[in-house]
Design a protein around this motif. Structure first.
Motif, PDB file in Angstrom:
ATOM      1  N   ASN A  18       0.840  -1.191   0.000  1.00  0.00           N
ATOM      2  CA  ASN A  18       0.000   0.000   0.000  1.00  0.00           C
ATOM      3  C   ASN A  18       0.883   1.253   0.000  1.00  0.00           C
ATOM      4  N   CYS A  19       0.271   2.408   0.171  1.00  0.00           N
ATOM      5  CA  CYS A  19       1.021   3.667   0.100  1.00  0.00           C
ATOM      6  C   CYS A  19       2.081   3.789   1.191  1.00  0.00           C
ATOM      7  N   THR A  20       1.900   3.127   2.314  1.00  0.00           N
ATOM      8  CA  THR A  20       2.922   3.159   3.367  1.00  0.00           C
ATOM      9  C   THR A  20       4.239   2.597   2.844  1.00  0.00           C
ATOM     10  N   TRP A  21       4.183   1.524   2.080  1.00  0.00           N
ATOM     11  CA  TRP A  21       5.399   0.946   1.515  1.00  0.00           C
ATOM     12  C   TRP A  21       6.092   1.962   0.603  1.00  0.00           C
ATOM     13  N   TYR A  22       5.324   2.638  -0.232  1.00  0.00           N
ATOM     14  CA  TYR A  22       5.901   3.620  -1.144  1.00  0.00           C
ATOM     15  C   TYR A  22       6.519   4.779  -0.360  1.00  0.00           C
ATOM     16  N   THR A  23       5.877   5.194   0.722  1.00  0.00           N
ATOM     17  CA  THR A  23       6.415   6.280   1.545  1.00  0.00           C
ATOM     18  C   THR A  23       7.744   5.877   2.176  1.00  0.00           C
ATOM     19  N   LEU A  24       7.861   4.625   2.581  1.00  0.00           N
ATOM     20  CA  LEU A  24       9.082   4.155   3.238  1.00  0.00           C
ATOM     21  C   LEU A  24      10.220   3.820   2.278  1.00  0.00           C
ATOM     22  N   PHE A  25       9.884   3.334   1.063  1.00  0.00           N
ATOM     23  CA  PHE A  25      10.923   2.772   0.199  1.00  0.00           C
ATOM     24  C   PHE A  25      11.127   3.469  -1.149  1.00  0.00           C
ATOM     25  N   GLU A  26      10.292   4.436  -1.489  1.00  0.00           N
ATOM     26  CA  GLU A  26      10.452   5.155  -2.750  1.00  0.00           C
ATOM     27  C   GLU A  26      10.783   6.618  -2.481  1.00  0.00           C
ATOM     28  N   PRO A  27      11.626   7.225  -3.309  1.00  0.00           N
ATOM     29  CA  PRO A  27      11.850   8.668  -3.192  1.00  0.00           C
ATOM     30  C   PRO A  27      10.638   9.422  -3.753  1.00  0.00           C
ATOM     31  N   PRO A  28      10.520  10.718  -3.465  1.00  0.00           N
ATOM     32  CA  PRO A  28       9.411  11.487  -4.030  1.00  0.00           C
ATOM     33  C   PRO A  28       9.318  11.299  -5.539  1.00  0.00           C
ATOM     34  N   GLY A  29       8.086  11.172  -6.015  1.00  0.00           N
ATOM     35  CA  GLY A  29       7.853  10.944  -7.435  1.00  0.00           C
ATOM     36  C   GLY A  29       7.803   9.467  -7.794  1.00  0.00           C
ATOM     37  N   CYS A  30       8.235   8.581  -6.899  1.00  0.00           N
ATOM     38  CA  CYS A  30       8.210   7.118  -7.085  1.00  0.00           C
ATOM     39  C   CYS A  30       8.725   6.677  -8.456  1.00  0.00           C
ATOM     40  N   PRO A  31       9.975   7.024  -8.778  1.00  0.00           N
ATOM     41  CA  PRO A  31      10.501   6.695 -10.102  1.00  0.00           C
ATOM     42  C   PRO A  31      10.709   5.202 -10.345  1.00  0.00           C
ATOM     43  N   ASN A  32      10.819   4.408  -9.293  1.00  0.00           N
ATOM     44  CA  ASN A  32      11.114   2.989  -9.470  1.00  0.00           C
ATOM     45  C   ASN A  32       9.880   2.130  -9.704  1.00  0.00           C
ATOM     46  N   TYR A  33       8.850   2.317  -8.894  1.00  0.00           N
ATOM     47  CA  TYR A  33       7.684   1.431  -8.964  1.00  0.00           C
ATOM     48  C   TYR A  33       6.345   2.167  -9.042  1.00  0.00           C
ATOM     49  N   GLY A  34       6.360   3.449  -9.158  1.00  0.00           N
ATOM     50  CA  GLY A  34       5.131   4.240  -9.125  1.00  0.00           C
ATOM     51  C   GLY A  34       4.128   3.941 -10.214  1.00  0.00           C
ATOM     52  N   THR A  35       4.577   3.395 -11.334  1.00  0.00           N
ATOM     53  CA  THR A  35       3.648   3.103 -12.427  1.00  0.00           C
ATOM     54  C   THR A  35       3.164   1.657 -12.439  1.00  0.00           C
ATOM     55  N   ASP A  36       3.568   0.850 -11.458  1.00  0.00           N
ATOM     56  CA  ASP A  36       3.066  -0.521 -11.363  1.00  0.00           C
ATOM     57  C   ASP A  36       1.558  -0.496 -11.120  1.00  0.00           C
ATOM     58  N   GLN A  37       0.843  -1.371 -11.774  1.00  0.00           N
ATOM     59  CA  GLN A  37      -0.614  -1.423 -11.639  1.00  0.00           C
ATOM     60  C   GLN A  37      -1.029  -1.924 -10.268  1.00  0.00           C
ATOM     61  N   GLY A  38      -2.139  -1.395  -9.790  1.00  0.00           N
ATOM     62  CA  GLY A  38      -2.711  -1.815  -8.529  1.00  0.00           C
ATOM     63  C   GLY A  38      -4.210  -1.639  -8.562  1.00  0.00           C
ATOM     64  N   VAL A  39      -4.832  -1.721  -7.411  1.00  0.00           N
ATOM     65  CA  VAL A  39      -6.278  -1.591  -7.273  1.00  0.00           C
ATOM     66  C   VAL A  39      -6.555  -0.487  -6.264  1.00  0.00           C
ATOM     67  N   CYS A  40      -7.504   0.402  -6.605  1.00  0.00           N
ATOM     68  CA  CYS A  40      -7.841   1.507  -5.714  1.00  0.00           C
ATOM     69  C   CYS A  40      -9.177   1.328  -5.001  1.00  0.00           C
ATOM     70  N   GLU A  41     -10.120   0.652  -5.604  1.00  0.00           N
ATOM     71  CA  GLU A  41     -11.445   0.510  -5.005  1.00  0.00           C
ATOM     72  C   GLU A  41     -11.985  -0.875  -5.258  1.00  0.00           C
ATOM     73  N   LEU A  42     -13.016  -1.220  -4.539  1.00  0.00           N
ATOM     74  CA  LEU A  42     -13.751  -2.444  -4.808  1.00  0.00           C
ATOM     75  C   LEU A  42     -15.125  -2.046  -5.323  1.00  0.00           C
ATOM     76  N   PRO A  43     -15.645  -2.579  -6.400  1.00  0.00           N
ATOM     77  CA  PRO A  43     -14.976  -3.577  -7.211  1.00  0.00           C
ATOM     78  C   PRO A  43     -13.706  -2.998  -7.816  1.00  0.00           C
ATOM     79  N   GLU A  44     -12.821  -3.850  -8.194  1.00  0.00           N
ATOM     80  CA  GLU A  44     -11.466  -3.480  -8.575  1.00  0.00           C
ATOM     81  C   GLU A  44     -11.401  -2.411  -9.658  1.00  0.00           C
TER      82      GLU A  44
END
Length: 121
Positions: free
Chosen positions: A18-44
């Motif tokens: 989730n976003c906590t992981w990105y806050t801990l392990f990505e620099p601002p702008g999330c250049p490494n994994y920020g564009t990886d697909q995920g799910v924001c709501e249910l239904p997906e």
């Protein structure tokens, strides 16, 4: 006045992070994994960390002031790990110094505290 960004609490990427992981392990702008697909709501509803997480919407050109230390000796990494975007908990209440003699706050020195994006869905 800037609005405070809020992470999408429903977001999980394809790895289950989730976003906590990105806050801990990505620099601002999330250049490494920020564009990886995920799910924001249910239904997906498909989305990415770039649209769901505040750290990923921050200006990647922003650089924390390396000279900043607050009144108890903490640098910007403390605010990155312990406050949310815009630093509503500590940003304007913690005083410190930028360079050995210039007084300043985390809101002036740390990118996570300078956050000025709009609230995410």
């Amino acid at each position: 006045m800037p609005t405070i960004c809020e992470d999408d609490l429903n977001f999980f990427d394809s790895w289950g992070d989730n976003c906590t992981w990105y806050t801990l392990f990505e620099p601002p702008g999330c250049p490494n994994y920020g564009t990886d697909q995920g799910v924001c709501e249910l239904p997906e509803v498909s989305c990415t960390a770039m649209t769901a997480c505040c750290i990923c919407s921050q200006d990647p050109a922003c650089t924390d002031d390396p000279t900043y230390l607050d009144d108890v000796g903490r640098d910007c990494s403390f605010y990155n790990a312990n406050d949310s975007a815009g630093c509503p908990s500590f940003g304007s209440t913690s005083t410190g110094t930028c360079t050995p003699t210039v007084p300043c706050t985390p809101n002036e020195s740390c990118c996570v505290c300078k956050e000025s994006t709009t609230t995410l869905p």
